[in-house]
Motif scaffolding. Structure first.
Motif, PDB file in Angstrom:
ATOM      1  N   GLU A   7      39.231  38.999  46.516  1.00 51.17           N
ATOM      2  CA  GLU A   7      39.711  40.296  45.020  1.00 51.17           C
ATOM      3  C   GLU A   7      38.325  39.422  44.474  1.00 51.17           C
ATOM      4  OE1 GLU A   7      42.761  39.500  42.099  1.00 51.17           O
ATOM      5  OE2 GLU A   7      43.408  38.442  43.608  1.00 51.17           O
ATOM      6  N   GLU A   8      38.491  40.406  44.093  1.00 53.65           N
ATOM      7  CA  GLU A   8      36.781  39.304  43.029  1.00 53.65           C
ATOM      8  C   GLU A   8      37.604  38.536  41.316  1.00 53.65           C
ATOM      9  OE1 GLU A   8      33.193  39.649  42.621  1.00 53.65           O
ATOM     10  OE2 GLU A   8      33.735  41.032  44.538  1.00 53.65           O
ATOM     11  N   PRO A   9      37.161  38.001  41.020  1.00 56.94           N
ATOM     12  CA  PRO A   9      37.733  36.982  39.758  1.00 56.94           C
ATOM     13  C   PRO A   9      37.915  37.689  38.386  1.00 56.94           C
ATOM     14  CG  PRO A   9      36.306  36.357  41.509  1.00 56.94           C
ATOM     15  CD  PRO A   9      36.464  36.701  41.491  1.00 56.94           C
ATOM     16  N   ARG A  10      38.404  37.502  37.586  1.00 59.49           N
ATOM     17  CA  ARG A  10      38.468  37.498  36.484  1.00 59.49           C
ATOM     18  C   ARG A  10      38.713  37.060  35.120  1.00 59.49           C
ATOM     19  NH1 ARG A  10      38.698  42.786  35.679  1.00 59.49           N
ATOM     20  NH2 ARG A  10      39.350  44.830  37.786  1.00 59.49           N
ATOM     21  N   LEU A  11      37.383  36.523  34.836  1.00 60.87           N
ATOM     22  CA  LEU A  11      37.518  35.189  33.545  1.00 60.87           C
ATOM     23  C   LEU A  11      38.960  35.336  32.392  1.00 60.87           C
ATOM     24  CD1 LEU A  11      35.404  33.466  33.050  1.00 60.87           C
ATOM     25  CD2 LEU A  11      34.325  34.869  31.160  1.00 60.87           C
ATOM     26  N   ILE A  12      39.747  34.376  32.580  1.00 65.59           N
ATOM     27  CA  ILE A  12      40.686  34.503  31.959  1.00 65.59           C
ATOM     28  C   ILE A  12      40.776  34.966  30.823  1.00 65.59           C
ATOM     29  CG2 ILE A  12      41.006  31.828  31.269  1.00 65.59           C
ATOM     30  CD1 ILE A  12      44.414  32.196  32.169  1.00 65.59           C
ATOM     31  N   THR A  37      16.040  28.514  35.104  1.00 66.82           N
ATOM     32  CA  THR A  37      16.098  29.151  35.990  1.00 66.82           C
ATOM     33  C   THR A  37      17.772  29.828  36.137  1.00 66.82           C
ATOM     34  OG1 THR A  37      16.854  27.420  37.674  1.00 66.82           O
ATOM     35  CG2 THR A  37      14.348  28.512  37.906  1.00 66.82           C
ATOM     36  N   VAL A  38      18.781  29.514  35.060  1.00 69.53           N
ATOM     37  CA  VAL A  38      19.909  29.721  35.005  1.00 69.53           C
ATOM     38  C   VAL A  38      20.147  30.801  34.273  1.00 69.53           C
ATOM     39  CG1 VAL A  38      22.776  28.665  34.738  1.00 69.53           C
ATOM     40  CG2 VAL A  38      20.506  27.233  35.546  1.00 69.53           C
ATOM     41  N   LYS A  39      20.858  31.647  34.846  1.00 69.12           N
ATOM     42  CA  LYS A  39      22.032  32.140  33.457  1.00 69.12           C
ATOM     43  C   LYS A  39      23.572  32.293  33.300  1.00 69.12           C
ATOM     44  CE  LYS A  39      21.754  37.669  33.325  1.00 69.12           C
ATOM     45  NZ  LYS A  39      22.231  38.698  33.234  1.00 69.12           N
ATOM     46  N   ARG A  40      23.394  32.744  31.514  1.00 68.81           N
ATOM     47  CA  ARG A  40      25.145  31.660  31.365  1.00 68.81           C
ATOM     48  C   ARG A  40      25.149  32.937  31.887  1.00 68.81           C
ATOM     49  NH1 ARG A  40      27.860  33.252  26.736  1.00 68.81           N
ATOM     50  NH2 ARG A  40      29.268  31.525  26.105  1.00 68.81           N
ATOM     51  N   ILE A  41      27.091  32.605  32.484  1.00 65.81           N
ATOM     52  CA  ILE A  41      28.412  33.793  32.454  1.00 65.81           C
ATOM     53  C   ILE A  41      29.344  33.365  31.490  1.00 65.81           C
ATOM     54  CG2 ILE A  41      29.645  34.031  33.834  1.00 65.81           C
ATOM     55  CD1 ILE A  41      28.316  33.005  36.293  1.00 65.81           C
ATOM     56  N   SER A  42      29.254  32.611  31.430  1.00 64.92           N
ATOM     57  CA  SER A  42      31.051  31.622  29.727  1.00 64.92           C
ATOM     58  C   SER A  42      30.303  30.535  29.977  1.00 64.92           C
ATOM     59  CB  SER A  42      31.723  32.029  31.150  1.00 64.92           C
ATOM     60  OG  SER A  42      32.009  31.468  32.272  1.00 64.92           O
ATOM     61  N   GLY A  43      31.552  29.852  28.704  1.00 60.81           N
ATOM     62  CA  GLY A  43      31.130  28.434  28.476  1.00 60.81           C
ATOM     63  C   GLY A  43      30.384  27.735  28.055  1.00 60.81           C
ATOM     64  N   LYS A  76      37.002  39.933  32.635  1.00 58.96           N
ATOM     65  CA  LYS A  76      35.919  40.896  33.522  1.00 58.96           C
ATOM     66  C   LYS A  76      35.839  39.807  34.298  1.00 58.96           C
ATOM     67  CE  LYS A  76      33.736  42.333  28.855  1.00 58.96           C
ATOM     68  NZ  LYS A  76      32.777  42.716  28.035  1.00 58.96           N
ATOM     69  N   THR A  77      35.135  40.815  35.356  1.00 60.51           N
ATOM     70  CA  THR A  77      34.973  40.558  36.703  1.00 60.51           C
ATOM     71  C   THR A  77      33.884  39.208  36.888  1.00 60.51           C
ATOM     72  OG1 THR A  77      33.355  42.313  37.730  1.00 60.51           O
ATOM     73  CG2 THR A  77      35.848  41.646  37.811  1.00 60.51           C
ATOM     74  N   VAL A  78      33.806  38.223  37.343  1.00 61.45           N
ATOM     75  CA  VAL A  78      33.313  37.626  37.562  1.00 61.45           C
ATOM     76  C   VAL A  78      32.647  37.070  38.700  1.00 61.45           C
ATOM     77  CG1 VAL A  78      33.154  36.404  34.685  1.00 61.45           C
ATOM     78  CG2 VAL A  78      34.505  35.212  37.300  1.00 61.45           C
ATOM     79  N   ARG A 138      32.163  34.445  42.418  1.00 57.44           N
ATOM     80  CA  ARG A 138      33.072  32.958  42.477  1.00 57.44           C
ATOM     81  C   ARG A 138      32.317  31.628  42.163  1.00 57.44           C
ATOM     82  NH1 ARG A 138      34.095  37.630  46.121  1.00 57.44           N
ATOM     83  NH2 ARG A 138      35.851  37.890  46.877  1.00 57.44           N
ATOM     84  N   GLY A 139      33.847  30.844  42.050  1.00 52.43           N
ATOM     85  CA  GLY A 139      33.082  29.832  41.980  1.00 52.43           C
ATOM     86  C   GLY A 139      32.873  29.350  40.009  1.00 52.43           C
ATOM     87  N   THR A 140      33.233  31.250  39.765  1.00 51.51           N
ATOM     88  CA  THR A 140      33.101  31.017  37.606  1.00 51.51           C
ATOM     89  C   THR A 140      33.962  29.872  36.948  1.00 51.51           C
ATOM     90  OG1 THR A 140      31.710  32.280  38.065  1.00 51.51           O
ATOM     91  CG2 THR A 140      32.716  31.687  35.550  1.00 51.51           C
ATOM     92  N   ASN A 141      34.044  29.396  36.139  1.00 49.78           N
ATOM     93  CA  ASN A 141      34.978  28.533  35.932  1.00 49.78           C
ATOM     94  C   ASN A 141      35.301  28.966  34.689  1.00 49.78           C
ATOM     95  OD1 ASN A 141      34.064  25.450  36.509  1.00 49.78           O
ATOM     96  ND2 ASN A 141      32.584  25.599  35.233  1.00 49.78           N
ATOM     97  N   GLY A 142      37.516  28.878  34.775  1.00 47.60           N
ATOM     98  CA  GLY A 142      37.807  30.179  34.282  1.00 47.60           C
ATOM     99  C   GLY A 142      38.339  31.266  35.452  1.00 47.60           C
ATOM    100  N   GLY A 143      37.514  31.643  35.852  1.00 47.05           N
ATOM    101  CA  GLY A 143      37.483  32.724  36.599  1.00 47.05           C
ATOM    102  C   GLY A 143      39.285  32.863  37.468  1.00 47.05           C
ATOM    103  N   VAL A 144      39.795  33.744  37.358  1.00 51.17           N
ATOM    104  CA  VAL A 144      41.018  33.383  38.338  1.00 51.17           C
ATOM    105  C   VAL A 144      41.312  34.890  38.992  1.00 51.17           C
ATOM    106  CG1 VAL A 144      41.846  32.193  36.268  1.00 51.17           C
ATOM    107  CG2 VAL A 144      42.768  34.891  36.114  1.00 51.17           C
ATOM    108  N   THR A 145      42.236  34.679  40.275  1.00 56.16           N
ATOM    109  CA  THR A 145      42.593  35.930  40.935  1.00 56.16           C
ATOM    110  C   THR A 145      44.321  35.585  41.303  1.00 56.16           C
ATOM    111  OG1 THR A 145      42.362  34.599  42.643  1.00 56.16           O
ATOM    112  CG2 THR A 145      40.516  35.720  42.709  1.00 56.16           C
ATOM    113  N   LYS A 146      45.319  36.796  41.770  1.00 56.57           N
ATOM    114  CA  LYS A 146      45.935  36.528  42.057  1.00 56.57           C
ATOM    115  C   LYS A 146      46.498  35.879  43.425  1.00 56.57           C
ATOM    116  CE  LYS A 146      47.177  41.817  40.311  1.00 56.57           C
ATOM    117  NZ  LYS A 146      47.453  42.987  40.889  1.00 56.57           N
ATOM    118  N   ALA A 147      45.724  35.656  43.764  1.00 60.32           N
ATOM    119  CA  ALA A 147      46.070  34.809  44.705  1.00 60.32           C
ATOM    120  C   ALA A 147      46.002  33.138  44.239  1.00 60.32           C
ATOM    121  CB  ALA A 147      44.795  34.916  45.662  1.00 60.32           C
TER     122      ALA A 147
END
Length: 287
Positions: free
Chosen positions: A152-157, A252-258, A161-163, A165-174
Motif C-alpha cells: 500500500e502507498e503510504p499517505r502523509l498523516i 540534491t534533496v527535494k523536500r517532501i514534508s516537515g 496525500k501519497t508519499v 516509502r520511508g517518509t516521516n509521517g507516512g502511514v498505511t492501514k497495515a
C-alpha cells in the motif's frame, strides 16, 4: 540463597545472557548491550511483569527490524545491518519506563500489585505509565518496520496525500494495524502473567482484562503521535543521487514534508512522554 537475593540473581543472569546474545546477533552494539543489561536488570529485579514487557518489546522489535532487510536496505537511507541499537536508542526507548520502575520499587519494593486505584492511585498511575511507554515504543516500531514493507502507498498523516516509502509521517492501514497488535501483545503479556503473580478480588480481576484493549489504543496513539510529529517537525526529502528518502536538507534533496526542528530520537521521546502521560491518566480513571 536468601529469598530477597533470588530475584536480583535471576535478573542478573537473564540480563547478561540476553545482552550478550543481542550483541552477537547485531541487535545492539557494545554501548547498547551494556545499557540494555542495566535496563533489563532493573526491570526484572523489581518486577517480573515489568521485565516481561521489556523483553517482549525487545525481542519482537528485533525480529521485525530484521524482517525484509533486503527491501529496507534499498528504501532506508539510515539502514543498519541487523538494526543495531546504541545506548542512546536504548535509553530513549526505555529510560522513562526505567525511572517509573524505580519509583514503583521505592514505593512498594518488589511486590506485584493489581491495578486498583482504590488501593493505590500512585501504583496504578506508575504501572499505567510503564505499560504506556512499551505500547508506544512497540507500536511505533512494528508500524514502521512492517508498514514500510506494505504494498500500500503510504499517505502523509497531515494531508493524506501519497508519499514515498520511508517518509516521516507516512502511514498505511497495515502500519496502524501493526501498531494496535503491538500494543495488544504488551497488554496481553502484563495481564496473563498477573494471573500467576497477583491475588485480586474477583471484580478487580475482571477489570484487569481492560488493560488489553487499552494497550492496543496506546500502541496506535503512540504511532499516530509519532507520525504527526514526523510529518510536521521532522524533515523528509528525496535525494536525487541516492534515490532514497533522507532526513536532512541538501543540494540534491527535494523536500517532501516537515521542518528541521526534531530528529528521530527527539520525535520518539516526545511521543513516548505524551503516550505515557495519557495512558497513566487513563488507568487512573478506568481502574
Amino acid at each position: 540463597m536468601e529469598k530477597d537475593l533470588i530475584q536480583p540473581a535471576v535478573a542478573a543472569i537473564l540480563s547478561s545472557v540476553i545482552a550478550i546474545r543481542a550483541y552477537r546477533h547485531k541487535s545492539l552494539n557494545l554501548s547498547g548491550a551494556i545499557s540494555g543489561f542495566i535496563v533489563m536488570f532493573i526491570h526484572l529485579a523489581v518486577n517480573y511483569r515489568f521485565g516481561a514487557m521489556l523483553l517482549v518489546f525487545f525481542f519482537t522489535c528485533s525480529k521485525f527490524t530484521k524482517f525484509g532487510e533486503d527491501r529496507k536496505r534499498k528504501l532506508d537511507a539510515d539502514f543498519k545491518e541487523g538494526g543495531q541499537r546504541d545506548w542512546i536508542q536504548v535509553l530513549f526507548n526505555s529510560g522513562i519506563a526505567t525511572l517509573l520502575v524505580l519509583t514503583a520499587w521505592k514505593v512498594i519494593g518488589s511486590q506485584d500489585k493489581c491495578l486498583d486505584s482504590k488501593e493505590s492511585r500512585i501504583i496504578t498511575s506508575l504501572i499505567g505509565g510503564i505499560i504506556g511507554q512499551y505500547c508506544c515504543c512497540n507500536g511505533d516500531t512494528w508500524s514502521s518496520e512492517l508498514g514500510i514493507l506494505s504494498n500500500e502507498e503510504p499517505r502523509l498523516i497531515t494531508t493524506f496525500k501519497t508519499v514515498r516509502r520511508g517518509t516521516n509521517g507516512g502511514v498505511t492501514k497495515a502500519g496502524l494495524l501493526a501498531a494496535a497488535a503491538a500494543g495488544t501483545v504488551i497488554g496481553f503479556t502484563f495481564v496473563v502473567l498477573g494471573f500467576f503473580t497477583t491475588k485480586c478480588t474477583s471484580d478487580v480481576t475482571v477489570k484487569q482484562l481492560f488493560v488489553i484493549p487499552l494497550s492496543a489504543l496506546a500502541g496506535v496513539c503512540g504511532s499516530v503521535i509519532d507520525s504527526l510529529l514526523g510529518a510536521t517537525l521532522q524533515f523528509s526529502g528525496f535525494c536525487t543521487v541516492r534515490k532514497k528518502v533522507v532526513g536532512k536538507p541538501g543540494p540534491t534533496v527535494k523536500r517532501i514534508s516537515g521542518l528541521s526542528v526534531l530528529d528521530n530520537n527527539t520525535v520518539n521521546i516526545v511521543s513516548i512522554l505524551l503516550t505515557t502521560a495519557i495512558t497513566s491518566i487513563a488507568f487512573l480513571y478506568i481502574f
